[in-house]
Design an enzyme around this catalytic site. Structure first.
Site, PDB file in Angstrom:
ATOM      1  N   ARG A 196       0.841  -1.195   0.000  1.00 58.67           N
ATOM      2  CA  ARG A 196       0.000   0.000   0.000  1.00 58.67           C
ATOM      3  C   ARG A 196       0.881   1.251   0.000  1.00 58.67           C
ATOM      4  O   ARG A 196       1.857   1.339   0.741  1.00 58.67           O
ATOM      5  CB  ARG A 196      -0.928   0.025   1.220  1.00 58.67           C
ATOM      6  CG  ARG A 196      -1.941  -1.120   1.198  1.00 58.67           C
ATOM      7  CD  ARG A 196      -2.909  -1.076   2.348  1.00 58.67           C
ATOM      8  NE  ARG A 196      -3.744  -2.262   2.356  1.00 58.67           N
ATOM      9  CZ  ARG A 196      -4.623  -2.569   3.318  1.00 58.67           C
ATOM     10  NH1 ARG A 196      -4.769  -1.747   4.344  1.00 58.67           N
ATOM     11  NH2 ARG A 196      -5.346  -3.677   3.250  1.00 58.67           N
ATOM     12  N   ARG A 231       2.292   1.144  10.099  1.00 52.17           N
ATOM     13  CA  ARG A 231       1.819   1.555   8.774  1.00 52.17           C
ATOM     14  C   ARG A 231       2.983   1.447   7.781  1.00 52.17           C
ATOM     15  O   ARG A 231       3.769   2.359   7.619  1.00 52.17           O
ATOM     16  CB  ARG A 231       1.285   2.991   8.826  1.00 52.17           C
ATOM     17  CG  ARG A 231       0.297   3.327   7.737  1.00 52.17           C
ATOM     18  CD  ARG A 231      -0.210   4.749   7.914  1.00 52.17           C
ATOM     19  NE  ARG A 231      -0.972   4.928   9.136  1.00 52.17           N
ATOM     20  CZ  ARG A 231      -2.283   4.703   9.243  1.00 52.17           C
ATOM     21  NH1 ARG A 231      -2.960   4.317   8.186  1.00 52.17           N
ATOM     22  NH2 ARG A 231      -2.911   4.910  10.386  1.00 52.17           N
ATOM     23  N   GLU A 242      -6.200  -0.787  15.611  1.00 43.63           N
ATOM     24  CA  GLU A 242      -6.827  -1.750  14.712  1.00 43.63           C
ATOM     25  C   GLU A 242      -5.853  -2.853  14.301  1.00 43.63           C
ATOM     26  O   GLU A 242      -4.706  -2.600  13.951  1.00 43.63           O
ATOM     27  CB  GLU A 242      -7.320  -1.034  13.447  1.00 43.63           C
ATOM     28  CG  GLU A 242      -7.942  -1.976  12.417  1.00 43.63           C
ATOM     29  CD  GLU A 242      -7.937  -1.396  11.011  1.00 43.63           C
ATOM     30  OE1 GLU A 242      -7.969  -2.199  10.069  1.00 43.63           O
ATOM     31  OE2 GLU A 242      -7.866  -0.156  10.872  1.00 43.63           O
ATOM     32  N   SER A 249     -10.153  -5.830  10.308  1.00 50.22           N
ATOM     33  CA  SER A 249     -11.452  -5.295   9.881  1.00 50.22           C
ATOM     34  C   SER A 249     -12.192  -6.398   9.154  1.00 50.22           C
ATOM     35  O   SER A 249     -11.628  -7.029   8.248  1.00 50.22           O
ATOM     36  CB  SER A 249     -11.283  -4.094   8.945  1.00 50.22           C
ATOM     37  OG  SER A 249     -10.945  -2.931   9.641  1.00 50.22           O
ATOM     38  N   ARG A 260       1.025  -6.386  12.533  1.00 44.93           N
ATOM     39  CA  ARG A 260       0.449  -5.744  13.721  1.00 44.93           C
ATOM     40  C   ARG A 260       0.315  -6.734  14.875  1.00 44.93           C
ATOM     41  O   ARG A 260       0.389  -6.352  16.042  1.00 44.93           O
ATOM     42  CB  ARG A 260      -0.894  -5.100  13.377  1.00 44.93           C
ATOM     43  CG  ARG A 260      -0.736  -3.935  12.419  1.00 44.93           C
ATOM     44  CD  ARG A 260      -1.964  -3.055  12.356  1.00 44.93           C
ATOM     45  NE  ARG A 260      -1.751  -1.917  11.465  1.00 44.93           N
ATOM     46  CZ  ARG A 260      -2.542  -0.869  11.376  1.00 44.93           C
ATOM     47  NH1 ARG A 260      -3.631  -0.795  12.136  1.00 44.93           N
ATOM     48  NH2 ARG A 260      -2.264   0.124  10.546  1.00 44.93           N
TER      49      ARG A 260
END
Length: 474
Positions: free
Chosen positions: A307, A322, A394, A397, A440
């Site tokens: 990403r 990130r 987070e 999801s 994560r």
């Protein structure tokens, strides 16, 4: 993606759904686009019908010896042929205008989704586990990893730039162990089929899951750059372009034109690096008609994801939260419309089980309308406790998308005969979720299992995957 027929019949409901996302009503504009599309298609059809009829009338006129009428009809057909390209272009433009507008519209939230503007309006629905009480000040994961000499951001930056990391030794093994543990859990206990999908995909695949066109800037593309050895085959075309451009711009060189042609060719062969395994897994059913007996279809994959993080300037610039490249175990389900909401609860439970077995405290929140994803009807986020940051972050999801992605992919199913003859072929429902983000998860393990001496205990469930290792460093 929406069915314009449904919007025409439910314009008020459609605009109300947009309002819940904080968006302006656009049903009137979309219906105007649809009217223009219908008109363009109708005009082309009428021209074709008239051309066919006139062609038959020419034969009849010639057979009757009416040369004047035949010539007049021939002139009419010639005029239709002359106007034909413009009519086709008008039809293409009208269709594209509507399709492009529909492709840019996010999914409508379910009625049960809470209204809100941003993440501050998300609603917590459950918590699991108690955050550990430390007798020392807990560090953040990157402080732990760097102190161990096993997490290297500086060297990664020399190789690839910012937002990359090199993990070594026990941390590299921990990352691998986490992924293998998750895949074993989902395949052996949760009934998901493991898939090893491509990491490079075409435009259509990215469009199908709604990464394109709206989120183009968040993606990485792999371009097949042509070499100088391939230049000769484009030389003649480059020269032709040069002749045309030189009439307007005398300063354009042959080399520049050739370079432009090479670059154009490169972009024509570009593929996208997947931002999540959701893309290839969900697209496995694109342009197909499944039998209901094949559903639900549950798939999982552990892949690297890529990403650009275009909208994340200044956020989480340190550490692994990130990254441009990260590893994630993804869950995807393909279901009937009747079963999708139940499957959403099940999928979220599968992701929760990962955190429970790792004994990581977390909370479960339902995202509000202003924070949910573009393709989602409803999303649960699992947020793991990070003692180094002193907050929940987070880690997964899980979203139900209804038939939103299926329409973009033309993925359908044939209901069983027991559903009745009146129930025809329909669109499947798609779901996706992180089961979970491996990077994560490693962050959470480092921070929650850290010790005062700087070492890190290995969670019990991971020790078989670590060769029995109980602490890093050993």
């Amino acid at each position: 993606m929406y069915d314009i027929k449904w919007i025409r019949e439910n314009a008020e409901i459609f605009d109300r759904g947009r309002a819940r996302r904080g968006l302006e009503p656009i049903s009137t504009q979309l219906l105007a686009f649809d009217d223009a599309r219908r008109a363009a298609i109708g005009e082309l059809q009428r021209a074709q019908e008239r051309r066919n009829a006139a062609s038959k009338e020419i034969g009849a006129a010639m057979k009757a010896g009416d040369s004047a009428k035949a010539e007049a009809l021939k002139a009419e057909v010639a005029t239709i042929k002359e106007n034909w390209p413009a009519l086709e272009e008008a039809e293409r433009y009208a269709i594209a205008e509507l399709d492009n507008a529909l492709a840019a519209i996010p999914n409508t939230p379910l009625d049960e989704v809470p209204d809100g503007a941003d993440e501050n309006d998300n609603v917590e629905v459950a918590r699991w586990g108690e955050p550990r009480a430390f007798d020392f000040t807990p560090k953040e994961h990157f402080e732990i990893g760097e102190a161990l000499g096993l997490m290297d951001f500086e060297t990664a930056a020399k190789i690839s730039g910012a937002r990359f990391v090199v993990n070594k030794g026990g941390l590299a093994r921990l990352e691998r162990a986490l992924a293998q543990f998750m895949l074993d859990l989902h395949t052996n206990e949760h009934g998901y089929m493991e898939v090893s999908p491509p990491l490079l995909v075409r435009d259509d695949a990215m469009f199908g899951t709604a990464q394109l066109p709206k989120f183009r800037d968040d993606q990485f593309a792999a371009i097949r750059q042509l070499s100088n050895l391939e230049l000769p085959q484009y030389a003649s075309k480059a020269r032709a372009l040069l002749e045309l451009e030189s009439q307007e711009n005398k300063d354009v060189s042959f080399e520049e034109i050739a370079y432009r042609e090479l670059m154009k060719r490169s972009f024509e062969t570009a593929l996208w690096l997947i931002p999540t395994a959701e893309v290839p897994l969900t697209n496995l059913v694109r342009e197909s008609i499944l039998d209901e007996a094949q559903l639900p279809m549950r798939m999982t994959a552990g892949t690297y994801c890529f990403r650009a993080e275009a909208g994340a300037a200044g956020k989480d610039t340190r550490g692994m939260i990130r990254q441009h490249q990260f590893y994630k175990v993804e869950l995807v389900s393909i279901t009937t419309p009747e079963d999708s909401l139940e499957e959403h609860e099940r999928m979220t439970g599968c992701a929760e089980k990962v955190l429970q077995l790792l004994e990581l405290p977390y909370r479960k929140v339902v995202l509000c309308t202003g924070d949910m994803g573009f393709a989602s009807q409803k999303t649960y986020d699992l947020e793991v406790w990070l003692p180094g940051q002193g907050k929940y972050r987070e880690i997964s999801s899980c979203s139900v998308c209804g038939d939103f992605q299926a329409r973009r992919m033309n993925a359908r199913y044939r209901p069983s005969e027991s559903k009745g003859k009146n129930k025809g072929i329909g669109f499947v429902h798609t779901l996706n979720g992180s089961g979970v983000a491996v990077g994560r998860a490693m962050v959470a393990v480092l921070e929650n299992y850290q010790q005062a001496d700087g070492s890190v205990d290995v969670p019990r469930v991971l020790r078989p995957y670590m060769g029995g290792l109980t602490r890093i460093p050993s």
